[in-house]
Design a protein around this motif. Structure first.
Motif, PDB file in Angstrom:
ATOM      1  N   GLY A  92      -6.961  21.281 -41.108  1.00 39.37           N
ATOM      2  CA  GLY A  92      -7.078  22.040 -42.352  1.00 39.37           C
ATOM      3  C   GLY A  92      -8.342  22.879 -42.389  1.00 39.37           C
ATOM      4  O   GLY A  92      -8.331  24.021 -42.867  1.00 39.37           O
ATOM      5  N   SER A  93      -9.433  22.333 -41.872  1.00 39.01           N
ATOM      6  CA  SER A  93     -10.687  23.093 -41.811  1.00 39.01           C
ATOM      7  C   SER A  93     -10.541  24.309 -40.903  1.00 39.01           C
ATOM      8  O   SER A  93     -11.050  25.397 -41.210  1.00 39.01           O
ATOM      9  N   LEU A  94      -9.849  24.124 -39.783  1.00 41.87           N
ATOM     10  CA  LEU A  94      -9.615  25.259 -38.882  1.00 41.87           C
ATOM     11  C   LEU A  94      -8.754  26.322 -39.558  1.00 41.87           C
ATOM     12  O   LEU A  94      -9.056  27.520 -39.468  1.00 41.87           O
ATOM     13  N   LEU A  95      -7.702  25.906 -40.225  1.00 47.26           N
ATOM     14  CA  LEU A  95      -6.841  26.869 -40.916  1.00 47.26           C
ATOM     15  C   LEU A  95      -7.602  27.574 -42.033  1.00 47.26           C
ATOM     16  O   LEU A  95      -7.448  28.778 -42.243  1.00 47.26           O
ATOM     17  N   PHE A  96      -8.427  26.831 -42.757  1.00 52.68           N
ATOM     18  CA  PHE A  96      -9.242  27.406 -43.827  1.00 52.68           C
ATOM     19  C   PHE A  96     -10.176  28.481 -43.276  1.00 52.68           C
ATOM     20  O   PHE A  96     -10.372  29.525 -43.895  1.00 52.68           O
ATOM     21  N   SER A  97     -10.742  28.243 -42.098  1.00 52.24           N
ATOM     22  CA  SER A  97     -11.730  29.168 -41.539  1.00 52.24           C
ATOM     23  C   SER A  97     -11.164  30.560 -41.297  1.00 52.24           C
ATOM     24  O   SER A  97     -11.911  31.538 -41.309  1.00 52.24           O
ATOM     25  N   VAL A  98      -9.871  30.666 -41.109  1.00 50.84           N
ATOM     26  CA  VAL A  98      -9.256  31.965 -40.830  1.00 50.84           C
ATOM     27  C   VAL A  98      -9.298  32.875 -42.055  1.00 50.84           C
ATOM     28  O   VAL A  98      -9.441  34.085 -41.923  1.00 50.84           O
ATOM     29  N   ARG A  99      -9.211  32.291 -43.242  1.00 53.47           N
ATOM     30  CA  ARG A  99      -9.218  33.082 -44.482  1.00 53.47           C
ATOM     31  C   ARG A  99     -10.098  32.415 -45.530  1.00 53.47           C
ATOM     32  O   ARG A  99      -9.709  32.287 -46.687  1.00 53.47           O
ATOM     33  N   ALA A 100     -11.262  31.988 -45.127  1.00 54.53           N
ATOM     34  CA  ALA A 100     -12.131  31.185 -45.994  1.00 54.53           C
ATOM     35  C   ALA A 100     -12.431  31.852 -47.333  1.00 54.53           C
ATOM     36  O   ALA A 100     -12.300  31.217 -48.385  1.00 54.53           O
ATOM     37  N   SER A 101     -12.827  33.097 -47.319  1.00 61.10           N
ATOM     38  CA  SER A 101     -13.205  33.737 -48.584  1.00 61.10           C
ATOM     39  C   SER A 101     -12.000  33.936 -49.495  1.00 61.10           C
ATOM     40  O   SER A 101     -12.141  33.896 -50.720  1.00 61.10           O
ATOM     41  N   ALA A 102     -10.830  34.133 -48.934  1.00 56.95           N
ATOM     42  CA  ALA A 102      -9.625  34.282 -49.756  1.00 56.95           C
ATOM     43  C   ALA A 102      -9.207  32.938 -50.351  1.00 56.95           C
ATOM     44  O   ALA A 102      -8.893  32.835 -51.543  1.00 56.95           O
ATOM     45  N   TYR A 103      -9.205  31.883 -49.527  1.00 52.37           N
ATOM     46  CA  TYR A 103      -8.807  30.566 -50.018  1.00 52.37           C
ATOM     47  C   TYR A 103      -9.795  29.997 -51.026  1.00 52.37           C
ATOM     48  O   TYR A 103      -9.409  29.342 -51.987  1.00 52.37           O
ATOM     49  N   ALA A 104     -11.081  30.238 -50.800  1.00 48.94           N
ATOM     50  CA  ALA A 104     -12.123  29.633 -51.632  1.00 48.94           C
ATOM     51  C   ALA A 104     -12.044  30.047 -53.097  1.00 48.94           C
ATOM     52  O   ALA A 104     -12.564  29.338 -53.956  1.00 48.94           O
ATOM     53  N   VAL A 105     -11.402  31.167 -53.382  1.00 45.61           N
ATOM     54  CA  VAL A 105     -11.293  31.625 -54.771  1.00 45.61           C
ATOM     55  C   VAL A 105      -9.888  31.437 -55.346  1.00 45.61           C
ATOM     56  O   VAL A 105      -9.653  31.795 -56.498  1.00 45.61           O
ATOM     57  N   MET A 106      -8.980  30.869 -54.572  1.00 48.58           N
ATOM     58  CA  MET A 106      -7.611  30.649 -55.070  1.00 48.58           C
ATOM     59  C   MET A 106      -7.576  29.405 -55.951  1.00 48.58           C
ATOM     60  O   MET A 106      -7.929  28.317 -55.486  1.00 48.58           O
ATOM     61  N   PRO A 107      -7.136  29.531 -57.199  1.00 50.75           N
ATOM     62  CA  PRO A 107      -7.068  28.355 -58.071  1.00 50.75           C
ATOM     63  C   PRO A 107      -6.209  27.228 -57.489  1.00 50.75           C
ATOM     64  O   PRO A 107      -6.562  26.056 -57.624  1.00 50.75           O
ATOM     65  N   ILE A 108      -5.128  27.558 -56.806  1.00 46.91           N
ATOM     66  CA  ILE A 108      -4.261  26.514 -56.253  1.00 46.91           C
ATOM     67  C   ILE A 108      -4.959  25.784 -55.109  1.00 46.91           C
ATOM     68  O   ILE A 108      -4.793  24.575 -54.935  1.00 46.91           O
ATOM     69  N   PHE A 109      -5.775  26.485 -54.319  1.00 40.47           N
ATOM     70  CA  PHE A 109      -6.537  25.835 -53.259  1.00 40.47           C
ATOM     71  C   PHE A 109      -7.582  24.903 -53.868  1.00 40.47           C
ATOM     72  O   PHE A 109      -7.757  23.768 -53.411  1.00 40.47           O
ATOM     73  N   LEU A 110      -8.265  25.365 -54.891  1.00 33.84           N
ATOM     74  CA  LEU A 110      -9.260  24.528 -55.565  1.00 33.84           C
ATOM     75  C   LEU A 110      -8.595  23.316 -56.212  1.00 33.84           C
ATOM     76  O   LEU A 110      -9.147  22.212 -56.190  1.00 33.84           O
ATOM     77  N   ALA A 111      -7.393  23.517 -56.755  1.00 31.60           N
ATOM     78  CA  ALA A 111      -6.649  22.385 -57.322  1.00 31.60           C
ATOM     79  C   ALA A 111      -6.292  21.386 -56.231  1.00 31.60           C
ATOM     80  O   ALA A 111      -6.406  20.161 -56.424  1.00 31.60           O
ATOM     81  N   LYS A 112      -5.885  21.876 -55.064  1.00 24.88           N
ATOM     82  CA  LYS A 112      -5.552  20.986 -53.954  1.00 24.88           C
ATOM     83  C   LYS A 112      -6.772  20.181 -53.529  1.00 24.88           C
ATOM     84  O   LYS A 112      -6.669  18.967 -53.300  1.00 24.88           O
ATOM     85  N   MET A 113      -7.911  20.812 -53.407  1.00 22.53           N
ATOM     86  CA  MET A 113      -9.128  20.102 -53.005  1.00 22.53           C
ATOM     87  C   MET A 113      -9.507  19.040 -54.041  1.00 22.53           C
ATOM     88  O   MET A 113      -9.908  17.921 -53.689  1.00 22.53           O
ATOM     89  N   THR A 114      -9.350  19.372 -55.317  1.00 20.78           N
ATOM     90  CA  THR A 114      -9.630  18.404 -56.383  1.00 20.78           C
ATOM     91  C   THR A 114      -8.666  17.225 -56.305  1.00 20.78           C
ATOM     92  O   THR A 114      -9.080  16.063 -56.430  1.00 20.78           O
ATOM     93  N   LEU A 115      -7.400  17.511 -56.081  1.00 17.81           N
ATOM     94  CA  LEU A 115      -6.397  16.449 -55.955  1.00 17.81           C
ATOM     95  C   LEU A 115      -6.688  15.554 -54.750  1.00 17.81           C
ATOM     96  O   LEU A 115      -6.520  14.331 -54.823  1.00 17.81           O
ATOM     97  N   ILE A 116      -7.142  16.143 -53.646  1.00 16.30           N
ATOM     98  CA  ILE A 116      -7.485  15.346 -52.467  1.00 16.30           C
ATOM     99  C   ILE A 116      -8.650  14.413 -52.786  1.00 16.30           C
ATOM    100  O   ILE A 116      -8.635  13.231 -52.402  1.00 16.30           O
ATOM    101  N   LEU A 117      -9.658  14.931 -53.473  1.00 15.47           N
ATOM    102  CA  LEU A 117     -10.793  14.084 -53.856  1.00 15.47           C
ATOM    103  C   LEU A 117     -10.350  12.940 -54.763  1.00 15.47           C
ATOM    104  O   LEU A 117     -10.756  11.786 -54.572  1.00 15.47           O
ATOM    105  N   LEU A 118      -9.512  13.246 -55.750  1.00  9.40           N
ATOM    106  CA  LEU A 118      -9.014  12.204 -56.657  1.00  9.40           C
ATOM    107  C   LEU A 118      -8.144  11.189 -55.917  1.00  9.40           C
ATOM    108  O   LEU A 118      -8.269   9.977 -56.132  1.00  9.40           O
ATOM    109  N   ALA A 119      -7.271  11.679 -55.042  1.00  8.86           N
ATOM    110  CA  ALA A 119      -6.404  10.789 -54.274  1.00  8.86           C
ATOM    111  C   ALA A 119      -7.219   9.919 -53.323  1.00  8.86           C
ATOM    112  O   ALA A 119      -6.939   8.725 -53.154  1.00  8.86           O
TER     113      ALA A 119
END
Length: 165
Positions: A92-119
């Protein structure tokens, strides 16, 4: 080594953060026709192993599969889940690196990261509370198991939405 023809290379992405887009790994993923799909497939395999393991642990704690001894069943699947989480984290980190600045501001990506932390936090609490006996858990452990099922499933759906939004 033969160069891959331009027609078979991955298209260039836009909007990278300088730190991630200049890395050797990111450059390889962007330039190779094969690397990105392979890493993506490994990510999907890791997620599948993680969710399968977690679901089986949760269902066993909730009383399913009573013919299987709970303690060794949960111990095996816990190791599998942790290894799969490690694989998903790396890929996932490798895939993120390809479009880091685009993913970092996507609300759904931020929601996924929050859900991973909670899970993940729920998983740690759940593993501390899970009993070693073969009887279904009760009380707080049952709530944690149900919450785990919901959180990890939500992580999966959030991840799938990232590619389509």
């Amino acid at each position: 080594m033969t160069s891959i023809p331009t027609a078979f290379r991955r298209p260039e992405w836009t909007g990278f953060s300088p730190a991630s887009s200049n890395s050797l790994w990111c450059g390889g993923l962007k330039a190779s026709f094969f690397a990105y799909p392979i890493v993506n497939a490994l990510h999907i395999m890791s997620i599948g192993a993680l969710l399968t393991s977690v679901w089986l642990i949760d269902l066993r704690i909730l009383g399913a599969f009573r013919s299987l001894p709970q303690a060794p069943f949960v111990a095996l699947l816990r190791r599998t889940a942790l290894a799969a989480f490690g694989g998903a984290l790396v890929t996932g980190s490798l895939l993120f690196s390809v479009r880091a600045s685009a993913y970092a501001v996507m609300p759904i990506f931020l929601a996924k990261m929050t859900l991973i932390l909670l899970a993940g936090a729920n998983f740690l609490v759940f593993m501390r509370r899970a009993k070693g006996g073969d009887e279904p858990a009760g009380g707080a452990t049952t709530v944690l198991a149900v919450l785990s099922l919901m959180l990890w499933t939500s992580v999966l759906f959030a991840g799938r939405f990232i590619g389509f939004l």
